[in-house]
Structures are given as structure tokens and as C-alpha cells.
Design a protein around this motif. Structure first.
Motif, mmCIF file in Angstrom:
data_model
loop_
_atom_site.group_PDB
_atom_site.id
_atom_site.type_symbol
_atom_site.label_atom_id
_atom_site.label_comp_id
_atom_site.label_asym_id
_atom_site.label_seq_id
_atom_site.Cartn_x
_atom_site.Cartn_y
_atom_site.Cartn_z
ATOM 1 N N GLY A 45 0.759 -1.209 0.050
ATOM 2 C CA GLY A 45 -0.030 0.080 0.056
ATOM 3 C C GLY A 45 0.785 1.218 0.023
ATOM 4 N N MET A 46 2.175 1.189 0.135
ATOM 5 C CA MET A 46 2.889 2.157 -0.032
ATOM 6 C C MET A 46 2.999 3.086 -1.453
ATOM 7 S SD MET A 46 5.847 1.222 2.570
ATOM 8 C CE MET A 46 6.637 2.960 2.909
ATOM 9 N N ASP A 47 3.252 4.422 -1.548
ATOM 10 C CA ASP A 47 3.328 5.035 -2.613
ATOM 11 C C ASP A 47 4.549 4.734 -3.325
ATOM 12 O OD1 ASP A 47 1.983 7.537 -4.673
ATOM 13 O OD2 ASP A 47 4.536 7.555 -4.274
ATOM 14 N N SER A 48 4.580 4.157 -4.720
ATOM 15 C CA SER A 48 5.990 3.669 -5.313
ATOM 16 C C SER A 48 6.820 4.925 -5.444
ATOM 17 C CB SER A 48 5.688 2.869 -6.425
ATOM 18 O OG SER A 48 5.019 3.519 -7.374
ATOM 19 N N GLY A 49 6.390 5.819 -6.055
ATOM 20 C CA GLY A 49 7.213 7.321 -6.231
ATOM 21 C C GLY A 49 7.665 7.772 -5.170
ATOM 22 N N ALA A 50 7.132 7.715 -3.858
ATOM 23 C CA ALA A 50 7.782 8.391 -2.762
ATOM 24 C C ALA A 50 8.713 7.161 -2.090
ATOM 25 C CB ALA A 50 6.622 8.307 -1.812
ATOM 26 N N VAL A 51 8.342 6.044 -2.481
ATOM 27 C CA VAL A 51 9.376 5.024 -1.887
ATOM 28 C C VAL A 51 10.701 5.201 -2.767
ATOM 29 C CG1 VAL A 51 9.770 2.481 -1.623
ATOM 30 C CG2 VAL A 51 7.709 3.216 -1.086
ATOM 31 N N PHE A 52 10.439 5.217 -4.099
ATOM 32 C CA PHE A 52 11.768 5.497 -4.963
ATOM 33 C C PHE A 52 12.699 6.650 -4.465
ATOM 34 C CE2 PHE A 52 13.843 7.895 -8.160
ATOM 35 C CZ PHE A 52 14.650 6.908 -8.826
ATOM 36 N N THR A 53 11.751 7.633 -3.942
ATOM 37 C CA THR A 53 12.808 8.913 -3.616
ATOM 38 C C THR A 53 13.462 8.511 -2.376
ATOM 39 O OG1 THR A 53 11.252 10.363 -4.806
ATOM 40 C CG2 THR A 53 12.762 11.277 -3.053
ATOM 41 N N ALA A 54 12.528 7.838 -1.156
ATOM 42 C CA ALA A 54 13.025 7.510 -0.238
ATOM 43 C C ALA A 54 14.270 6.674 -0.083
ATOM 44 C CB ALA A 54 12.152 6.792 0.720
ATOM 45 N N ALA A 84 11.128 -7.305 1.767
ATOM 46 C CA ALA A 84 10.167 -8.491 1.486
ATOM 47 C C ALA A 84 9.481 -8.688 2.991
ATOM 48 C CB ALA A 84 10.676 -9.713 0.967
ATOM 49 N N TYR A 85 10.336 -8.929 3.913
ATOM 50 C CA TYR A 85 9.785 -9.397 5.228
ATOM 51 C C TYR A 85 8.687 -8.123 5.729
ATOM 52 C CZ TYR A 85 9.492 -10.020 10.252
ATOM 53 O OH TYR A 85 9.163 -10.047 11.652
ATOM 54 N N PHE A 86 9.272 -6.951 5.679
ATOM 55 C CA PHE A 86 8.494 -5.542 5.821
ATOM 56 C C PHE A 86 7.029 -5.941 5.207
ATOM 57 C CE2 PHE A 86 6.955 -1.499 5.061
ATOM 58 C CZ PHE A 86 7.235 -0.850 5.943
ATOM 59 N N ALA A 87 7.039 -5.857 3.739
ATOM 60 C CA ALA A 87 5.882 -5.921 3.042
ATOM 61 C C ALA A 87 4.925 -7.157 3.233
ATOM 62 C CB ALA A 87 6.276 -5.752 1.704
ATOM 63 N N TYR A 88 5.479 -8.295 3.206
ATOM 64 C CA TYR A 88 4.677 -9.626 2.782
ATOM 65 C C TYR A 88 4.378 -10.356 4.121
ATOM 66 C CZ TYR A 88 5.726 -8.983 -1.971
ATOM 67 O OH TYR A 88 6.039 -8.278 -3.334
ATOM 68 N N THR A 89 5.219 -10.159 5.144
ATOM 69 C CA THR A 89 5.279 -10.665 6.612
ATOM 70 C C THR A 89 4.364 -9.807 7.421
ATOM 71 O OG1 THR A 89 6.820 -11.983 6.364
ATOM 72 C CG2 THR A 89 6.225 -12.015 8.415
ATOM 73 N N VAL A 90 5.245 -8.647 7.808
ATOM 74 C CA VAL A 90 4.478 -7.848 8.751
ATOM 75 C C VAL A 90 3.364 -7.163 8.402
ATOM 76 C CG1 VAL A 90 5.047 -5.765 10.170
ATOM 77 C CG2 VAL A 90 7.179 -7.421 9.674
ATOM 78 N N VAL A 91 3.218 -6.729 6.997
ATOM 79 C CA VAL A 91 1.934 -5.911 6.950
ATOM 80 C C VAL A 91 0.891 -6.848 6.204
ATOM 81 C CG1 VAL A 91 1.066 -4.137 5.363
ATOM 82 C CG2 VAL A 91 3.065 -3.753 6.253
ATOM 83 N N LEU A 92 1.316 -7.640 5.192
ATOM 84 C CA LEU A 92 0.152 -8.370 4.524
ATOM 85 C C LEU A 92 -0.281 -9.773 5.473
ATOM 86 C CD1 LEU A 92 1.344 -8.228 0.933
ATOM 87 C CD2 LEU A 92 -0.351 -6.800 2.060
ATOM 88 N N GLN A 93 0.713 -10.343 6.003
ATOM 89 C CA GLN A 93 0.427 -11.546 6.882
ATOM 90 C C GLN A 93 0.120 -11.231 8.378
ATOM 91 O OE1 GLN A 93 3.277 -14.817 6.224
ATOM 92 N NE2 GLN A 93 2.889 -15.672 8.439
ATOM 93 N N THR A 100 2.941 1.281 10.876
ATOM 94 C CA THR A 100 3.505 0.553 12.128
ATOM 95 C C THR A 100 4.861 -0.201 11.609
ATOM 96 O OG1 THR A 100 1.330 0.475 13.166
ATOM 97 C CG2 THR A 100 2.926 -1.075 14.036
ATOM 98 N N ALA A 101 4.981 -0.608 10.630
ATOM 99 C CA ALA A 101 6.045 -1.503 10.264
ATOM 100 C C ALA A 101 7.384 -0.123 10.391
ATOM 101 C CB ALA A 101 5.824 -1.963 8.815
ATOM 102 N N LEU A 102 6.954 0.639 9.730
ATOM 103 C CA LEU A 102 8.295 1.658 9.476
ATOM 104 C C LEU A 102 8.305 2.101 11.046
ATOM 105 C CD1 LEU A 102 6.920 4.166 6.826
ATOM 106 C CD2 LEU A 102 8.848 2.779 7.001
ATOM 107 N N ALA A 103 7.536 2.116 12.121
ATOM 108 C CA ALA A 103 7.871 2.567 13.500
ATOM 109 C C ALA A 103 8.874 1.378 13.943
ATOM 110 C CB ALA A 103 6.792 2.698 14.261
ATOM 111 N N ALA A 104 8.617 0.185 13.714
ATOM 112 C CA ALA A 104 9.322 -0.983 14.186
ATOM 113 C C ALA A 104 10.845 -0.686 13.574
ATOM 114 C CB ALA A 104 8.837 -2.342 13.674
ATOM 115 N N VAL A 105 10.898 -0.289 12.219
ATOM 116 C CA VAL A 105 12.176 -0.133 11.606
ATOM 117 C C VAL A 105 13.183 0.998 12.333
ATOM 118 C CG1 VAL A 105 13.552 0.444 9.509
ATOM 119 C CG2 VAL A 105 11.478 -1.083 9.596
#
Length: 457
Positions: A45-54, A84-93, A100-105
Motif C-alpha cells: 500500500g505504499m506510494d511507489s514514487g515516494a518509496v523510490f525517492t526515499a 520483503a519481510y516488511f511488506a509480505y510478512t509484517v503488513v500483509l500476513q 507501524t512497520a516503519l515505526a518498528a524499523v
């Protein structure tokens, strides 16, 4: 600007030209993260353009810190596997929001900073025996070679877990001109890069990438390569139709959600990020530094605290910007193989990450089949560290062997370290060699923690 005074080039037996080539080479072999990270994190669900810049900014900032704090040629960026752990495990699974995942990081990075300042990470690095350090270098070599073969689709999924790409099937199902030809190009790229290495051509790995990419463009222009986005085969020519612009970072900047930090699940998530980042970083530093002969006679890496601190701060800064854990990239080995020995290599790579914000169509056009040969050849160069392992002492050789095979077979640098540490302690204790080897107390603690990790899996 006196680069000699800043980076101590002569002392490190290098020069400006070598460092620049090394920096460009490292960037080229890891530029794929600028395309892959937005793709992975946008799945949750994150904005791909923003993630590219980040991604580009996190890499730039953390890499500059590596040069400033440690003067090493190591380059950092948001890490594969952890994203992949961030997106597929923490968020989607597990169902957490990406905020919240960003807060954990972010919190993981803060913990990392404290561990770095209190020398815990440095002590872990120094506690690992020299033969095991050489084994880590070899294991990483096999691991990144395996990644290269997969990226090029030379190695594919099969009934035996992995198998070789079938050209016969690609012709019969009409996939040769979109997929099969890229496998041919990657295989050609490996041979071309190998020839350049044998001939001693300066910048051989970088030239290998550019020549392979150039051959791909030639195939596209002649119709031999056909674009097929559905299977990941994109236009090999840079696309500037949208002009030169930097995607807005606003959708991910400062979006961390700390509301759930007191829950047990949040702690588990944070610890998972911490654990993988810690040992992947240590493994990368050990492996690449060993290959570059940067370790001292006791197997220690001078200025390691600065290297670890830049990694830790980079993680927290990356979370603020809006990306998963920032870590030291094993692809730094490609720059080291080109002769990079100081922070100038890192600065060059950091500058290119900055430029990528404006010239993203060029960097994102470099296909994986063009960078794959570089990973395979660098894997070979790192494999040569196997000659430094003492195979006459089985209490050293067997743990080293276990560490080496675990990395590619388990697809994880940290698992290779874990298996190696456990094997080293157990074998030496039960053969009565522990006192003779003067195994540090920290090695016993690490072995116990690793065993506990597998019990809890």
C-alpha cells in the motif's frame, strides 16, 4: 579539495581514478534496488514514487556517513529480504499497517545505534574466529552468484527446487524473444566479464554490465528482444517521456505509527528486523573486508564502530523518509574487486544515488540480466578466500564448510553465520578443543542465542 588528505589514498594503495571506477561499479551493481524496493513496498500500500525517492535519499545519506565515519568503500541502501519481510510478512500476513512497520524499523535503528555506541556489535565482530570470517566471505560469494543466476533466469524453479532454464520450452511456447534471449545475453555477459577480468581491463566488471546492456539494446532495436511487461521484460531504452522530475516523498515522509509499540507482537517484529540486520551487516562487513585484506592480523576490522554506526543511523533515517531497513550492501564487493579501498568509493556511489533522483529513467532501464554477470563474477572473486581457510584442522574447517553452504542453500547471510557459530562451538566443545582455541564467552552466548532462535521458529 585535497582528496588525498581526506581519504588517505596512498596509504590505502589506491588513487582517485580507481576509487571513481569502483564507486560507479558498486552503484551499477546495486542500482536495481531503486526499481525493486518501490515494487516490493508498494505491494503493502505504499506510494511507489515516494518509496523510490526515499530509497535513493536513504542510500545517499547512509553511504556518505559510511565515508565520513569509517572511510570505507562500503555502500548502503534499503536491503533486499528485509523489504520483503516488511511488506509480505509484517503488513500483509501479520496485519500491521505499513506505518507501524516503519515505526518498528525506526526503533530497531535506535537500538542499533545504542548497541554500536556500547561496542556490543564490535565485540560480536571481533569474537568470530578468523577461519569463520574467511568462510563468510566465501559463503557470500556463492550467495550473490546464486542471486545473479536467478536474476538472469539462468537458474529457475523446478521440481527439484532449482533447475536450469529450458531454451527448448521457451521456443515452443513463444517466450524466447522476450525471456530466452535475456538468458543468452546474461550467459554472454558472464563470459565477456570473465574475459575482461582475465585480460586485466580496468573497470572490467562495470564494462561487463555496460556491454551486456548495450547488446540487449541492440537486440531490442533489431527485434530479437521483444518487450513483455507481464513477465518483467521492459523497454531497455531509457524513457524520458515524463520529463526529469523527482517523485514527491510526502506520502511516506514521517508517517511512522507508534501506537502499537507496547504489544508483544510489535517487539517480535522489531527484534526480527534487528536480528537480520545485525547479522547480515556483520556478515557483509566481514566478507567484503576480508576479501579486500582490510582485517588486521587478529582478524579485526579497524574503525568498525564508525561503519556500524553509519548503518544504524541509516536505518532510522530511512524509516523517517519512508523505507524499510537500510543496510550495508554485499554488492559493495564489486567495487572492492575493482580496487576500491576508501570512503571516496562510497562518496562516488552516494553521488550517483543522488543523481538517480533526476535521471531515474536511465538507471531504472539497466535490466537484471545486465547486472547478473557482475554478481556471478564477483562471487568467483570472493570464493578465492577459501584458500585462506585451514582445512588441516577439521575443528576449523567443518564449521567453515557449514557456514559456506548454509548461505546459498538457506538463501541468507545471517543463517550462514548462525550455523557456523553453532557448529564451531559445539564441535570444539565436544572434541575437547575449546580451551585450546580460547573461544570467547561471547561465542558461547551467540551460539546459545542462535539455538534459541531455531527452537522458537
Amino acid at each position: 579539495m585535497d582528496l588525498e588528505k581526506i581519504f588517505h589514498l596512498k596509504e590505502n594503495k589506491t588513487d582517485v581514478k580507481t576509487e571513481v571506477i569502483a564507486g560507479v561499479t558498486t552503484f551499477m551493481t546495486m542500482a536495481y534496488i531503486l526499481a525493486v524496493n518501490p515494487s516490493v513496498l508498494s505491494a503493502c500500500g505504499m506510494d511507489s514514487g515516494a518509496v523510490f525517492t526515499a530509497t535513493a535519499l536513504a542510500a545517499l545519506i547512509a553511504t556518505v556517513m559510511m565515508a565520513a565515519f569509517a572511510n570505507y568503500p562500503f555502500v548502503l541502501a534499503p536491503g533486499m529480504g528485509l523489504n520483503a519481510y516488511f511488506a509480505y510478512t509484517v503488513v500483509l500476513q501479520m496485519g500491521y499497517s505499513w506505518q507501524t512497520a516503519l515505526a518498528a524499523v525506526f526503533i530497531e535503528g535506535i537500538v542499533f545505534i545504542l548497541l554500536s555506541l556500547t561496542s556490543v556489535r564490535e565485540a560480536i565482530f571481533n569474537a568470530i574466529p578468523m577461519n569463520l570470517k574467511h568462510a563468510v566471505s566465501v559463503g557470500i560469494g556463492l550467495f550473490i552468484a546464486f542471486i545473479g543466476l536467478q536474476n538472469a533466469k539462468i537458474v529457475v524453479d523446478s521440481a527439484t527446487l532449482v533447475g536450469v532454464y529450458s531454451f527448448k520450452n521457451s521456443v515452443s511456447n513463444g517466450m524466447f524473444n522476450s525471456e530466452g534471449i535475456t538468458v543468452v545475453l546474461a550467459l554472454a555477459g558472464i563470459l565477456i566479464t570473465g574475459i575482461l577480468v582475465v585480460k586485466g581491463v580496468k573497470g572490467n566488471i562495470l564494462w561487463g554490465i555496460l556491454i551486456t546492456w548495450g547488446l540487449g539494446i541492440l537486440c531490442q532495436l533489431t527485434g530479437l528482444y521483444q518487450i513483455n511487461p507481464e513477465i518483467g521484460m521492459y523497454n531497455l531504452l531509457p524513457d524520458f517521456s515524463g520529463g526529469i522530475r523527482i517523485p514527491s516523498i510526502a506520502p511516506t515522509l514521517m508517517q511512522m505509527d507508534f501506537s502499537g509499540i507496547l504489544s508483544l507482537d510489535f517487539f517480535v517484529v522489531m527484534f526480527a528486523f534487528l536480528f537480520v540486520d545485525l547479522f547480515d551487516t556483520l556478515g557483509t562487513l566481514i566478507g567484503v573486508a576480508s576479501k579486500a585484506d582490510m582485517l588486521d592480523k587478529d582478524g579485526r576490522l579497524p574503525r568498525i564502530r564508525g561503519a556500524l554506526l553509519s548503518d544504524a543511523i541509516g536505518t532510522s533515517v530511512g524509516a523517517v523518509l519512508g523505507t524499510s531497513t537500510t543496510t550495508t550492501f554485499v554488492e559493495s564487493a564489486s567495487g572492492v574487486a575493482e580496487g576500491g579501498r576508501t570512503g571516496l568509493t562510497a562518496i562516488v556511489a552516494a553521488i550517483l544515488f543522488g543523481l538517480s533522483l533526476f535521471l531515474s529513467p536511465i538507471f531504472l532501464a539497466i535490466p537484471s540480466f545486465a547486472t547478473a554477470p557482475a554478481l556471478v563474477v564477483v562471487g568467483f572473486l570472493m570464493l578465492t578466500s577459501i584458500t585462506k581457510i585451514d582445512f588441516d584442522d577439521f575443528t576449523e574447517a567443518i564449521p567453515a564448510y557449514i557456514s559456506i553452504i548454509a548461505m546459498p542453500f538457506m538463501y541468507s547471510i545471517s543463517e550462514g553465520i548462525a550455523m557456523g557459530v553453532i557448529a564451531y562451538v559445539v564441535i570444539n566443545v565436544f572434541t575437547g578443543k575449546a580451551k585450546e582455541k580460547k573461544i570467547s564467552a561471547l561465542m558461547y552466548v551467540l551460539a546459545a542465542l542462535f539455538v534459541g532462535k531455531y527452537i522458537m521458529l
